[in-house]
Design a protein around this motif. Structure first.
Motif, PDB file in Angstrom:
ATOM      1  N   ARG A 538      -2.904  -7.854   8.546  1.00  0.00           N
ATOM      2  CA  ARG A 538      -2.834  -6.671   9.522  1.00  0.00           C
ATOM      3  C   ARG A 538      -1.555  -6.612   9.964  1.00  0.00           C
ATOM      4  O   ARG A 538      -1.162  -5.953  11.047  1.00  0.00           O
ATOM      5  N   GLU A 539      -0.374  -6.758   9.050  1.00  0.00           N
ATOM      6  CA  GLU A 539       0.992  -6.637   9.529  1.00  0.00           C
ATOM      7  C   GLU A 539       1.491  -4.908   9.568  1.00  0.00           C
ATOM      8  O   GLU A 539       0.624  -4.370   8.658  1.00  0.00           O
ATOM      9  N   LEU A 540       2.229  -4.638  10.198  1.00  0.00           N
ATOM     10  CA  LEU A 540       2.743  -3.097  10.173  1.00  0.00           C
ATOM     11  C   LEU A 540       3.157  -2.925   8.782  1.00  0.00           C
ATOM     12  O   LEU A 540       3.867  -3.869   8.099  1.00  0.00           O
ATOM     13  N   PRO A 541       3.447  -1.644   8.508  1.00  0.00           N
ATOM     14  CA  PRO A 541       3.909  -1.239   7.015  1.00  0.00           C
ATOM     15  C   PRO A 541       5.289  -1.816   7.238  1.00  0.00           C
ATOM     16  O   PRO A 541       6.186  -1.845   8.072  1.00  0.00           O
ATOM     17  N   GLY A 542       5.749  -2.436   5.677  1.00  0.00           N
ATOM     18  CA  GLY A 542       7.217  -2.840   5.612  1.00  0.00           C
ATOM     19  C   GLY A 542       7.369  -4.279   5.938  1.00  0.00           C
ATOM     20  O   GLY A 542       8.375  -4.743   6.004  1.00  0.00           O
ATOM     21  N   ASN A 543       6.213  -4.911   6.800  1.00  0.00           N
ATOM     22  CA  ASN A 543       6.408  -6.397   7.308  1.00  0.00           C
ATOM     23  C   ASN A 543       5.519  -7.293   6.219  1.00  0.00           C
ATOM     24  O   ASN A 543       4.504  -6.895   6.017  1.00  0.00           O
ATOM     25  N   TYR A 544       5.946  -8.388   6.114  1.00  0.00           N
ATOM     26  CA  TYR A 544       5.144  -9.533   5.139  1.00  0.00           C
ATOM     27  C   TYR A 544       5.108 -10.663   5.932  1.00  0.00           C
ATOM     28  O   TYR A 544       6.325 -11.140   6.728  1.00  0.00           O
ATOM     29  N   PRO A 545       4.012 -11.384   5.741  1.00  0.00           N
ATOM     30  CA  PRO A 545       3.814 -12.732   6.568  1.00  0.00           C
ATOM     31  C   PRO A 545       4.917 -13.563   6.128  1.00  0.00           C
ATOM     32  O   PRO A 545       5.146 -13.876   5.055  1.00  0.00           O
TER      33      PRO A 545
END
Length: 856
Positions: A538-545
């Protein structure tokens, strides 16, 4: 062997002296070349003088020393001068030795002597005889480390008891599987259970020590007669066995050979002579003796053909006696033994005494031809008394010559014995607790020194404990480094489009800090990007866990637990092996009483405790390593920037944007003045100036490369750079902390805990006495060494006293004040001695060298 040939054409006149004969070839085609001193035997004349009487005393003293050395067993330490009686079967050796020694030897048809007999004859006021047996092998036939000599029965005081006692002693030698004490009586010989077939011959020895008023000072070995054949059913190997036994004795340099030849048999048929006469070295130290001279047929009719044959046959033996046809360095003697008829007649009166036998012998030589007509110089080579007197002289001369080497041998053996005794553990039975405590403390100290680290040595066969453990740590660090993730900052699809040379160069650049034979996971930038995209929730676009980074980190940390276990187990094996080796060495002499086993149990217990403690700490360290943590921010950031720049550069190169990057690098190298002179450089300078005006300062030309299009792979490149940077941090930390834990919790902890545990052992007086109990083999070895030390010290003192008395007395050592040859010693009844055996130095020089042997 070719028969003896003579060159004379006439016959020997009755009562005359045979003409001289030429040399006789001993082997076909090999003529004898007489030595200049061999052609005539040494002249012997009766004489007496104070100097000769002084020498006689000196000779007896030397022979007494030789006798005492043999009696004490010193011959097992050094080679002593000796006489060896050698002859073929049934040539009369035993009868000859009876005349010399005055004792009766066993007789039977064929071979009488089945083993060597060592005869020690000593002039003494009262008569006695002691038998011993010396064995060189055990009952299984294995060679003993040292020959064992034991007395065989009680001391004999009746000469008539000797013959049967010798039979029993020889039977004991020939039956090694039977206890020798079973042969002390005749009845026991018949009742003894013979385990297996008795030996026909043996190299073990019967020792005969005879003392008596009419016994000459002499020492010799009587060997089994050389045989040419064996009875049916017997072992043919006995022929070579007896000959090889004889060779072992006669080839010793300090051996005088008494070659016995029978006049009853043709000379060329007597095999013993072949062993001597074909060897010039053996001829140098051989004394020949002719036996059974009365067996040369003496015909009643002097004018008959038989008389002529008798003259020719007798002439052959006379030529040998005169040292002409078969020359020997010390010449020949002739003896006459009692005949069977004389022995039978005397048996009625209780046997033929030695005095009677010598009287008969003298009467024979003085009344029978051709012996009675010999000149006086040859007359003195007739008879057993003359033979034994000359043998005593030759033997004492050889003893005098050998004294320096004997003393050096004694000194060397004594040094070795003392050194081995010093290396044995000392026994302090008055304080067993103190000794055990000292032994334990010394062992704990030795282990502690090994744990701390011993100073280097040149002995590479015994590596130090810490050297071996440090090698394991080095291997562990390399293995951890090999788990490095092998990131490739280009797409897998680029592999088929890029030239192989370019691809190889990019691979080399990407793995610049990796291990050469790395085995980490191989991942390309598009694979990492795919993993990152699939990891999003459910991360925002451009973010990776962050879990993407955790997954990649676990790819290498999952290998570290096994590597850590391997490292610890290797260190455990090294420490255990090293401690066990030290344990065996330190407690090598304390195995019988249980001290080694007790200490070993303590060691195993302490190792187990340290292993449990160390593994617990190592497991905790690995669990912490799985948490992916660091406070080493400067190092981490530096590594991340280095890898990110490298990865982006390689990625641009894979997109073939390397031309712009190269130009940017050139601008960075040129500097501002040169950069402005090129169109491209001027544009770059204008961009950097504009950024400065906007407040974005500190930019370099190469930084503009980051603005190049990257096909949306920046997140993957950043993840790769962070994971690779964290590996550098974690791998250095883990490969350093793990050895530290092993060293502290296992190696050092063991050294400290062992000392405490050893102090808690049961060291009661009762336990310590048991601990110090010696093993039977060690106790026997100590006893043997102590006995050897006593023998050697007694021999050393005896020889020192001899030379001290020699230097302090004015009586001469030999008939002349100085001499060149050992044989310049002259017989007390003879003015001329046998030709010398070897050279010897002056008495004063000899004494100085010998006395110095014990003080060097």
């Amino acid at each position: 062997m070719t028969s003896i040939r003579t060159t004379r054409t006439g016959t020997l006149p009755r009562g005359g002296t045979p003409p001289r004969t030429s040399g006789t070839p001993l082997t076909p085609g090999t003529p004898v070349t007489p030595h200049p001193g061999f052609e005539e035997p040494p002249r012997i004349q009766v004489a007496g003088s104070p100097s000769l009487e002084g020498y006689a005393r000196k000779r007896r003293e030397l022979l007494e020393i030789l006798n005492s050395f043999h009696s004490s067993g010193i011959q097992s330490e050094v080679e002593l001068p000796q006489i060896v009686v050698l002859g073929s079967q049934s040539v009369g050796k035993s009868t000859l030795l009876e005349l010399i020694s005055g004792i009766k030897l066993p007789r039977n048809a064929g071979t009488c002597t089945r083993c060597p007999m060592e005869c020690r004859l000593q002039n003494f006021p009262t008569w006695s005889c002691q038998l011993s047996i010396r064995v060189h092998r055990d009952a299984q036939g294995n060679i003993l480390q040292e020959p064992t000599e034991v007395r065989f029965g009680d001391v004999l005081t009746n000469v008539n008891q000797v013959e049967q006692a010798l039979r029993r002693a020889q039977a004991a030698i020939l039956n090694p599987n039977v206890d020798y004490r079973n042969f002390f009586s005749d009845s026991n010989i018949n009742n003894a259970q013979i385990n297996g077939r008795a030996l026909t011959f043996s190299e073990d020895c019967v020792c005969i020590h005879v003392k008596g008023p009419e016994v000459p000072d002499l020492y010799f070995y009587d060997l089994p007669g050389i045989i040419a054949n064996v009875p049916d059913g017997s072992d043919v190997g006995d022929i070579s066995l007896v000959e090889n036994l004889a060779r072992r004795y006669i080839e010793r340099e300090n051996c005088i050979i008494l070659l016995v030849v029978s006049c009853e048999t043709d000379f060329e048929n007597q095999g013993a002579a072949r062993l001597i006469l074909n060897d010039p070295v053996l001829r140098e130290r051989t004394v020949g003796v002719l036996t059974k001279v009365d067996k040369i047929d003496d015909p009643e009719d002097d004018m008959s053909q038989l008389a002529n044959e008798y003259d020719e046959n007798a002439a052959k033996w006379i030529d040998i006696l005169k040292n002409k046809s078969i020359p020997l360095r010390n010449g020949w003697f002739a003896v006459r033994q009692p005949s069977q008829q004389e022995l039978r007649r005397s048996s009625v009166r209780g046997g033929l005494s030695r005095t009677d036998a010598l009287h008969i012998e003298r009467q024979f030589f003085s009344t029978k031809e051709p012996w009675k007509s010999l000149s006086p110089r040859y007359q003195q080579r007739l008879g057993s008394s003359q033979l034994s007197e000359n043998l005593s002289t030759i033997l004492s001369n050889l003893v005098e010559q050998q004294l320096p080497s004997i003393q050096l041998g004694i000194a060397h053996s004594l040094h070795e014995v003392k050194n081995e005794l010093r290396q044995m553990p000392q026994r302090h039975t008055d304080d067993p607790r103190g000794e055990v405590i000292k032994i334990l403390c010394d062992f704990a100290k030795k282990i502690s020194e090994h744990v701390k680290g011993l100073p280097p040595t040149f002995d590479q066969s015994y590596p130090s404990l810490m050297y071996a453990i440090n090698g394991t740590y080095q291997t562990f660090r390399l293995e951890v480094h090999r788990t490095v993730p092998r990131f490739r900052p280009w797409k897998m699809t680029s592999i088929g489009h890029l030239p192989q040379g370019v691809l190889d160069g990019m691979t080399q650049m990407a793995s610049q800090d990796d291990a050469e034979d790395g085995k980490g996971t191989l991942m390309h930038v598009d694979q990492v990007m795919d993993l990152a995209r699939r990891s999003r929730t459910r991360e925002l676009p451009g973010n990776y866990p962050y879990s993407v980074r955790e997954t990649l980190i676990k790819e290498f940390t999952n290998h570290w637990n096994g590597l850590m276990s391997d490292c610890f187990e290797t260190v455990e094996d090294i420490l255990t092996a090293h401690v066990n080796m030290t344990l065996r060495e330190h407690f090598a002499n304390y195995t019988h009483g249980g001290m080694l086993d007790q200490v070993n149990a303590v060691i195993q217990q302490q190792i187990h405790k340290c292993v449990v403690s160390s593994k617990r700490r190592l497991d905790a360290q690995f669990e912490m390593e799985c948490e992916h943590y660091t406070q080493n921010e400067p190092f981490f950031y530096t590594c991340r920037e280095k890898y990110l720049t490298r990865y982006k550069s390689l990625f641009r190169e894979s997109l073939q944007q390397d031309t712009i990057l190269e130009k940017l690098l050139d601008c960075a190298r040129m500097g501002e003045p040169l950069m402005l002179q090129t169109p491209f450089g001027a544009k770059v300078h204008a961009i950097i100036t504009a950024l400065d005006e906007l407040g974005i300062t500190g930019r370099q030309p190469i930084d503009l490369g980051k603005l190049l299009p990257n096909d949306n792979m920046d997140p993957a490149l950043e993840i790769m750079a962070e994971v690779r940077a964290y590996f550098q941090v974690a791998y250095k930390r883990f490969s350093d902390v793990v050895p530290q834990i092993i060293d502290d919790k296992f190696v050092r902890a063991f050294g400290a805990s062992l000392e405490v545990a050893l102090h808690l052992m049961d060291v009661s007086t009762e336990s310590c006495l048991k601990f110090l109990e010696e093993a039977p083999e060690l106790k026997r070895r100590r006893q043997d060494l102590t006995q050897r030390k006593t023998r050697l010290e007694a021999a050393k003192d005896r020889l020192e006293k001899l030379f001290i008395s020699t230097d302090s007395t004015s009586s001469p050592v030999s008939p002349s004040s100085s001499y060149r040859d050992v044989s310049d010693f002259t017989s007390p009844t003879l003015t001329e001695t046998p030709i010398p055996l070897t050279r010897s130095s002056s008495r004063s020089t000899l004494t100085e060298r010998v006395m110095g042997a014990f003080h060097m």
